[in-house]
Design an enzyme around this catalytic site. Structure first.
Site, mmCIF file in Angstrom:
data_model
loop_
_atom_site.group_PDB
_atom_site.id
_atom_site.type_symbol
_atom_site.label_atom_id
_atom_site.label_comp_id
_atom_site.label_asym_id
_atom_site.label_seq_id
_atom_site.Cartn_x
_atom_site.Cartn_y
_atom_site.Cartn_z
ATOM 1 N N GLY A 75 5.480 2.988 0.536
ATOM 2 C CA GLY A 75 6.453 2.679 -0.124
ATOM 3 C C GLY A 75 7.554 1.536 -1.036
ATOM 4 N N LEU A 76 7.743 1.062 -0.848
ATOM 5 C CA LEU A 76 9.007 0.153 -1.838
ATOM 6 C C LEU A 76 7.731 -0.663 -2.412
ATOM 7 C CD1 LEU A 76 11.910 -0.115 0.347
ATOM 8 C CD2 LEU A 76 12.035 0.997 -2.614
ATOM 9 N N SER A 94 18.122 -5.437 4.585
ATOM 10 C CA SER A 94 18.697 -3.801 3.975
ATOM 11 C C SER A 94 20.822 -4.131 4.645
ATOM 12 C CB SER A 94 17.977 -3.257 5.482
ATOM 13 O OG SER A 94 19.012 -2.171 6.231
ATOM 14 N N TYR A 137 16.418 -3.833 14.338
ATOM 15 C CA TYR A 137 16.590 -3.649 12.939
ATOM 16 C C TYR A 137 17.427 -4.632 12.554
ATOM 17 C CZ TYR A 137 15.702 -1.780 8.712
ATOM 18 O OH TYR A 137 15.068 -1.769 7.699
ATOM 19 N N ASN A 155 0.588 -1.051 0.147
ATOM 20 C CA ASN A 155 -0.411 -0.372 0.286
ATOM 21 C C ASN A 155 0.528 1.384 0.106
ATOM 22 O OD1 ASN A 155 0.060 -1.315 2.927
ATOM 23 N ND2 ASN A 155 -0.169 0.298 3.524
#
Ligand SMILES: NC(=O)c1ccc[n+]([C@@H]2O[C@H](COP(=O)([O-])OP(=O)(O)OC[C@H]3O[C@@H](n4cnc5c(N)ncnc54)[C@H](OP(=O)(O)O)[C@@H]3O)[C@@H](O)[C@H]2O)c1
Length: 330
Positions: A26-27, A168, A196, A24
């Site tokens: 961003g990337l 990432s 993260y 929905n």
């Protein structure tokens, strides 16, 4: 919107089905939109129906503009509207993740492209309803569960099925230790970059473990670092002056942030490029091989992670699914 992207525009038949988590914004938004504009049927798994419906409307508007502006220069499919739909998915809850998978399976559809994109970054410590650190579950464990549940479908969906993990370069900035994987009683010893970074490290390691198991089969598995990208990711670390102002806004002011389409290009390329059919076990950055750590490539560590993950998910994965996941039933 009109610059030619760095991946090939291919004609994808409508019966080629893709699932994009977090489609929905961003990337994920760009990935879902471009797969659909090339012709695929795309399901976006999102936690907010309203945001998903608005996103689908926006995708269709941009598709019409693109067709009008460029005619057939972009060689996009010329459907009246895109085949994008929404299914509810909250990766912070195993119950919701299982409901998503069940609904998908009930539809009887094949699955050719699974993009594990949704995620949160640099958030402070918080536990999910299932008792896991939030980024561990949302970014990694729930996606692992989806893969375990959907692989049986993909294995029967014909040639050239592709699983993609949005990882990432933050995976470089953390330690690896399965003993402290869920920070039981020691969360305060770790920082948000560790939470993260580890969740993203696990995605690369999972990619390698799966690529090993599914070598020379109809399913290939790859991952990507998108760069530092101007999306809504910064909403997760508004409480941190360093990450929200110095790092994110500072990067923006210095013109160092990529646009969402630039960041999404490696995954889109890995999802559609005919030359990459059957290519597995790669970590892409800017549509080419990106550097990643020796820890992420360490087979013993990958297998230790696999074992611990299976232990965490043992109540959710059936013996039959486990056999498919280990590729010992085909
Ligand atoms: N932007 C960057 O610089 C960057 C760099 C490296 C890697 N990444 C990775 O790229 C991926 C996409 O991030 P983005 O930059 O596009 O960020 P974003 O704009 O914040 O989008 C994140 C997406 O994930 C969804 N999401 C978050 N929590 C979820 C949950 N519990 N269940 C289901 N969906 C959930 C969000 O849905 P809602 O809209 O409902 O919140 C949204 O669709 C993430 O995995 C992120 O780690 C981003």
């Amino acid at each position: 919107m009109g610059a030619r992207p760095s991946f090939p525009i291919v004609q994808i038949p409508r019966d080629r089905i893709a699932v994009v988590t977090g489609g929905n914004t961003g990337l994920g938004y760009e990935i879902a939109k471009w797969l659909a504009m090339m012709g695929a049927t795309v399901i976006i798994g999102c936690r907010s129906e309203q945001r998903a419906v608005e996103a689908i409307e926006r995708m269709n508007k941009e598709y019409q503009q693109m067709k009008e502006e460029f005619g057939d220069k972009h060689q996009l499919q010329t459907y009246d509207s895109l085949a994008v739909s929404f299914m509810p998915l909250d990766l912070g809850s195993f119950k919701s993740t299982l409901q998503f998978v069940d609904e998908f399976k009930k539809s009887g559809r094949n699955l050719h492209i699974l993009v594990c994109n949704a995620g949160i970054g640099m958030a402070p410590y918080e536990k999910t309803i299932d008792g896991f650190e939030k980024m561990l579950q949302v970014n990694y464990l729930s996606h692992f569960l989806m893969v375990a549940k959907l692989l049986p479908v993909m294995r029967k969906s014909g040639p050239d099925c592709r699983i993609l993990f949005m990882s990432s370069d933050a995976h470089r900035a953390c330690s690896f230790d399965v003993e402290t994987m869920n920070y039981e009683g020691n969360a305060s010893k770790f920082g948000r970059l560790d939470y993260y970074g580890r969740s993203k490290l696990y995605q690369i390691m999972q990619m390698y473990s799966l690529a090993r198991r599914f070598k020379d089969t109809n399913v290939s598995i790859n991952s990507s670092h998108p760069g530092i990208v101007d999306t809504e990711i910064n909403r997760n670390f508004q409480d941190s002056f360093f990450w929200s102002v110095i790092f994110f806004k500072g990067s923006k002011l210095l013109g160092k942030l990529k646009s969402p389409i630039d960041g999404a290009s490696s995954i889109i390329n890995a999802a559609v490029n005919p030359e990459l059919a059957g290519v597995s076990g790669r970590y892409y950055y800017n549509c080419t091989d990106g550097n990643h750590t020796s820890t992420s490539r360490d087979v013993n560590k990958q297998e230790a992670l696999w074992k611990q993950t299976m232990e965490y998910l043992k109540d959710y994965i059936t013996d039959e699914e486990r056999d498919v996941l280990e590729n010992i039933s085909s």
